[in-house]
Design a protein around this motif. Sequence first.
Motif, PDB file in Angstrom:
ATOM      1  N   LEU A  29      -7.261  -1.734  -6.321  1.00  0.00           N
ATOM      2  CA  LEU A  29      -6.798  -0.941  -5.184  1.00  0.00           C
ATOM      3  C   LEU A  29      -7.925  -0.738  -4.170  1.00  0.00           C
ATOM      4  CD1 LEU A  29      -4.639   0.707  -3.795  1.00  0.00           C
ATOM      5  CD2 LEU A  29      -5.154   2.616  -5.330  1.00  0.00           C
ATOM      6  N   ILE A  83       0.837  -1.204   0.000  1.00  0.00           N
ATOM      7  CA  ILE A  83       0.000   0.000   0.000  1.00  0.00           C
ATOM      8  C   ILE A  83       0.871   1.252   0.000  1.00  0.00           C
ATOM      9  CG2 ILE A  83      -1.699   1.306   1.334  1.00  0.00           C
ATOM     10  CD1 ILE A  83      -2.870  -1.325   2.288  1.00  0.00           C
ATOM     11  N   HIS A 134      -5.684   5.486   5.951  1.00  0.00           N
ATOM     12  CA  HIS A 134      -5.604   5.606   4.496  1.00  0.00           C
ATOM     13  C   HIS A 134      -6.597   6.622   3.934  1.00  0.00           C
ATOM     14  CE1 HIS A 134      -4.419   1.126   5.047  1.00  0.00           C
ATOM     15  NE2 HIS A 134      -3.326   1.874   5.044  1.00  0.00           N
ATOM     16  N   LEU A 184      -7.888  -2.021  -0.197  1.00  0.00           N
ATOM     17  CA  LEU A 184      -8.206  -1.155   0.939  1.00  0.00           C
ATOM     18  C   LEU A 184      -9.465  -1.634   1.659  1.00  0.00           C
ATOM     19  CD1 LEU A 184      -7.431   2.307  -0.705  1.00  0.00           C
ATOM     20  CD2 LEU A 184      -6.046   1.078   0.977  1.00  0.00           C
TER      21      LEU A 184
END
Length: 511
Positions: free
Chosen positions: A259, A240, A273, A263
């Motif tokens: 992606l 990440i 994040h 997450l």
Amino acid sequence: MALITLRRNFCHLSDFRIHGALAALRNHPINHVHKVSKEQLHPWFCSVQYEPFRIHFHHACYKKFHLQNGNELHPVGEPAFSQGQDWNKFEQNLKNEDEQIFYRKLNEFTSSEEVLSFIKTLETLPDAMAAGALQRICEVEKKGGDQRLPKEILESSVFQALCFQLERAPSQLSNSGLLTALQALIWLHVDTQSSLVLNLVAECQNRLKRGGLEVHDLCVLGESLIRLQGPGCVTLELIIYQLQGAKLEVFTPEDIVALYRILQACAEKVDQHQTFLNTINNFSLSIVSYLSPKSISQMLTALVVLDQAQALPLVIKLGKYVVRHIPHFTNEELRKVIEAFIYFGHNDRFFIKALERHVAAFCLTLDADVVSKIMEYCSRKLILSEPILNAVAETFVSQSEKLSPSQISELIEPFGKLNYLPPNAPALFRKLEHVLFTHFNYFPPKTLLRLLHSCSLIAHPPVNFMGKIFSPFFLQKLQGEESHLDRLSMAQLTQLFLTSVLECPFYKVKA
């Protein structure tokens, strides 16, 4: 004729070798190969519970060949593959420009046996193509509903050679070949402690630390490690971190969706994040038009799991493209899309029109969970859509036996909340009454009360069930472990009683 003679003589040369898929055996004696196949190859698939069997892994030069049709070589005792004539178009030495043809040919095969038969005809097989062949084997087995390879494939010397080729020198694999092989093996639920998987993972980690992986490779590795080791994997944080340092412009739409999935798996760390997520959400506005129906569904699901309430512009834009893709969503994808719209409170008249057309045309074939979610959406947003409600009423009459108690409640309750009687109301309530009589005890108390209360709201008081509803036994079940009934249940019971007394003169209250 000269060519046939040359092939016949070539088959009997003592130093004959098949390169590529079986080239891994070139420098090993037969006894060593037997040892490797028994001690290393078979444990890779230890999750498959088979009877003990002996793997015979012979070098290519010990196979006996014979001629068929005058120009094709096939191992004795093995059937000739029906598409052998097409393979003559392939040169013995595959070059870089042949890769596209190779992968196109792989995609034509529908069974592992066809893939292995094809590989057997090739003289050379680069590592990347070996990984691609392994991935195709996994894909066709996965389509068959069984994610574990059958015994016949495990015993195949060609399959074992593919695995051995990947294990012996993972450092020589390209990034694409390395990750393709790892991903394929994970799909098969191989033992995470097997030497093959450990070697591939170690090589991936080495390249990750050196910064040698591109954006797409990082996404594939991240999802593979999540599946293999779970979202708590330490390496995932480094992946990440490197993805955060990359420019989003180099991400493909598929990489952006991957992606989001990565997450999503780390949802408990969403606060760490969030800044990165804000950037992704803003950038994703520019790629929505390139997303497939599956990708749109996955992106919306990730936004729900990550609680991205601030990403409403992205949700609205995704909603516009959902309208175009409604006929192309699978049942599960459509259910997740509607679930996301409920979560974000999204409502669009064009979406409703498209949903009406879809439900009216395919309601009888839609999954019950999807229909339930559609009715929940209409109920939550107070959407009185006659085409949807009428189609659902018809579906209930014809398929009520297939529905669970919770699904029946989810389908019927919105009629009461929206105060709508479908054209087939008599048939609908007859069917509902029959289901309740035969399965009364299977309904959870509060679910049953909500269902009967909804019927009373559309002038159909459930007088035939009043005795059971107001019995001490049912009221005790409704109360549960609480000291008294909750206010909502008390209000629903009161309204049920008053409706029955006021609207049904024949209903008599027992003293």
